[in-house]
Design a protein around this motif. Sequence first.
Motif, PDB file in Angstrom:
ATOM      1  N   MET A 118       0.889  -0.998  -0.090  1.00  0.00           N
ATOM      2  CA  MET A 118       0.022   0.125  -0.047  1.00  0.00           C
ATOM      3  C   MET A 118       1.006   1.362   0.095  1.00  0.00           C
ATOM      4  O   MET A 118       1.311   1.630   1.199  1.00  0.00           O
ATOM      5  N   ILE A 119       1.157   1.735  -1.206  1.00  0.00           N
ATOM      6  CA  ILE A 119       1.735   2.987  -1.033  1.00  0.00           C
ATOM      7  C   ILE A 119       0.980   4.241  -1.337  1.00  0.00           C
ATOM      8  O   ILE A 119       0.283   4.438  -2.258  1.00  0.00           O
ATOM      9  N   ASP A 120       0.848   5.079  -0.077  1.00  0.00           N
ATOM     10  CA  ASP A 120       0.273   6.139  -0.178  1.00  0.00           C
ATOM     11  C   ASP A 120       0.922   7.298   0.597  1.00  0.00           C
ATOM     12  O   ASP A 120       2.249   7.171   0.866  1.00  0.00           O
ATOM     13  N   ILE A 121       0.533   8.418   0.380  1.00  0.00           N
ATOM     14  CA  ILE A 121       1.480   9.465   0.978  1.00  0.00           C
ATOM     15  C   ILE A 121       1.709   9.378   2.615  1.00  0.00           C
ATOM     16  O   ILE A 121       2.738   9.826   2.906  1.00  0.00           O
ATOM     17  N   THR A 122       1.070   8.670   3.214  1.00  0.00           N
ATOM     18  CA  THR A 122       1.270   8.580   4.799  1.00  0.00           C
ATOM     19  C   THR A 122       2.749   7.582   4.886  1.00  0.00           C
ATOM     20  O   THR A 122       3.587   8.014   5.604  1.00  0.00           O
ATOM     21  N   SER A 123       2.571   6.555   4.184  1.00  0.00           N
ATOM     22  CA  SER A 123       3.555   5.480   4.130  1.00  0.00           C
ATOM     23  C   SER A 123       4.924   5.886   3.589  1.00  0.00           C
ATOM     24  O   SER A 123       5.877   5.824   4.052  1.00  0.00           O
ATOM     25  N   ILE A 124       4.814   6.896   2.570  1.00  0.00           N
ATOM     26  CA  ILE A 124       5.896   7.314   2.155  1.00  0.00           C
ATOM     27  C   ILE A 124       6.517   8.427   2.857  1.00  0.00           C
ATOM     28  O   ILE A 124       7.751   8.456   3.053  1.00  0.00           O
ATOM     29  N   GLY A 125       5.775   9.286   3.448  1.00  0.00           N
ATOM     30  CA  GLY A 125       6.179  10.370   4.597  1.00  0.00           C
ATOM     31  C   GLY A 125       6.988   9.497   5.543  1.00  0.00           C
ATOM     32  O   GLY A 125       7.996  10.190   5.932  1.00  0.00           O
ATOM     33  N   VAL A 126       6.274   8.650   5.946  1.00  0.00           N
ATOM     34  CA  VAL A 126       6.868   7.923   7.432  1.00  0.00           C
ATOM     35  C   VAL A 126       8.132   7.144   6.915  1.00  0.00           C
ATOM     36  O   VAL A 126       9.155   7.297   7.637  1.00  0.00           O
ATOM     37  N   SER A 127       8.355   6.633   5.749  1.00  0.00           N
ATOM     38  CA  SER A 127       9.341   5.919   5.408  1.00  0.00           C
ATOM     39  C   SER A 127      10.552   7.225   5.023  1.00  0.00           C
ATOM     40  O   SER A 127      11.580   6.635   5.433  1.00  0.00           O
ATOM     41  N   PHE A 128       9.968   8.184   4.550  1.00  0.00           N
ATOM     42  CA  PHE A 128      11.169   9.261   4.290  1.00  0.00           C
ATOM     43  C   PHE A 128      12.002   9.740   5.705  1.00  0.00           C
ATOM     44  O   PHE A 128      12.948   9.879   5.694  1.00  0.00           O
ATOM     45  N   LEU A 129      10.997   9.832   6.674  1.00  0.00           N
ATOM     46  CA  LEU A 129      11.181  10.381   7.787  1.00  0.00           C
ATOM     47  C   LEU A 129      12.278   9.217   8.654  1.00  0.00           C
ATOM     48  O   LEU A 129      13.235   9.502   9.089  1.00  0.00           O
ATOM     49  N   GLY A 130      11.946   8.032   8.448  1.00  0.00           N
ATOM     50  CA  GLY A 130      12.629   6.844   8.965  1.00  0.00           C
ATOM     51  C   GLY A 130      13.843   6.829   8.271  1.00  0.00           C
ATOM     52  O   GLY A 130      15.139   6.420   8.963  1.00  0.00           O
ATOM     53  N   ALA A 131      14.106   7.198   6.858  1.00  0.00           N
ATOM     54  CA  ALA A 131      15.203   6.972   6.389  1.00  0.00           C
ATOM     55  C   ALA A 131      16.050   8.256   6.892  1.00  0.00           C
ATOM     56  O   ALA A 131      17.432   8.125   6.983  1.00  0.00           O
ATOM     57  N   ILE A 132      15.647   9.501   6.980  1.00  0.00           N
ATOM     58  CA  ILE A 132      16.487  10.542   7.534  1.00  0.00           C
ATOM     59  C   ILE A 132      16.881  10.306   9.179  1.00  0.00           C
ATOM     60  O   ILE A 132      18.064  10.755   9.214  1.00  0.00           O
ATOM     61  N   VAL A 133      16.334   9.729   9.621  1.00  0.00           N
ATOM     62  CA  VAL A 133      16.684   9.362  10.834  1.00  0.00           C
ATOM     63  C   VAL A 133      17.720   8.313  11.208  1.00  0.00           C
ATOM     64  O   VAL A 133      18.758   8.538  11.847  1.00  0.00           O
ATOM     65  N   LEU A 134      17.638   7.402  10.294  1.00  0.00           N
ATOM     66  CA  LEU A 134      18.631   6.291   9.977  1.00  0.00           C
ATOM     67  C   LEU A 134      19.883   7.028   9.634  1.00  0.00           C
ATOM     68  O   LEU A 134      21.110   6.763  10.013  1.00  0.00           O
ATOM     69  N   LEU A 135      19.720   7.754   8.557  1.00  0.00           N
ATOM     70  CA  LEU A 135      21.035   8.510   8.205  1.00  0.00           C
ATOM     71  C   LEU A 135      21.516   9.429   9.359  1.00  0.00           C
ATOM     72  O   LEU A 135      23.013   9.361   9.395  1.00  0.00           O
TER      73      LEU A 135
END
Length: 89
Positions: free
Chosen positions: A60-77
């Motif tokens: 399920m690719i929607d704006i919520t999942s993409i936004g949360v995934s983007f924030l997760g990648a930033i935190v991991l970086l």
Amino acid sequence: MGIVILLVVGGIIGWLASIVMRTDAQQGLFLNVVVGIVGSLLAGFLLTPLLGGAPITAGMIDITSIGVSFLGAIVLLAIVNLVRRGSVR
């Protein structure tokens, strides 16, 4: 087909997160994809259900999942930068 979508979306998310964190020049394509996928997985499993969405791994690719995934990648970086350099940047 789901794993291909996960790799493509994870790679794009990791690349965008590396641009935001200004680590794009130090990392290669492979590390961008890894950071994007791992950040997507961690944030998707932990935060997306709390916000009422489906994780990106469920297909399920929607704006919520993409936004949360983007924030997760930033935190991991930020965590990777903190460990490698001693500063978030």
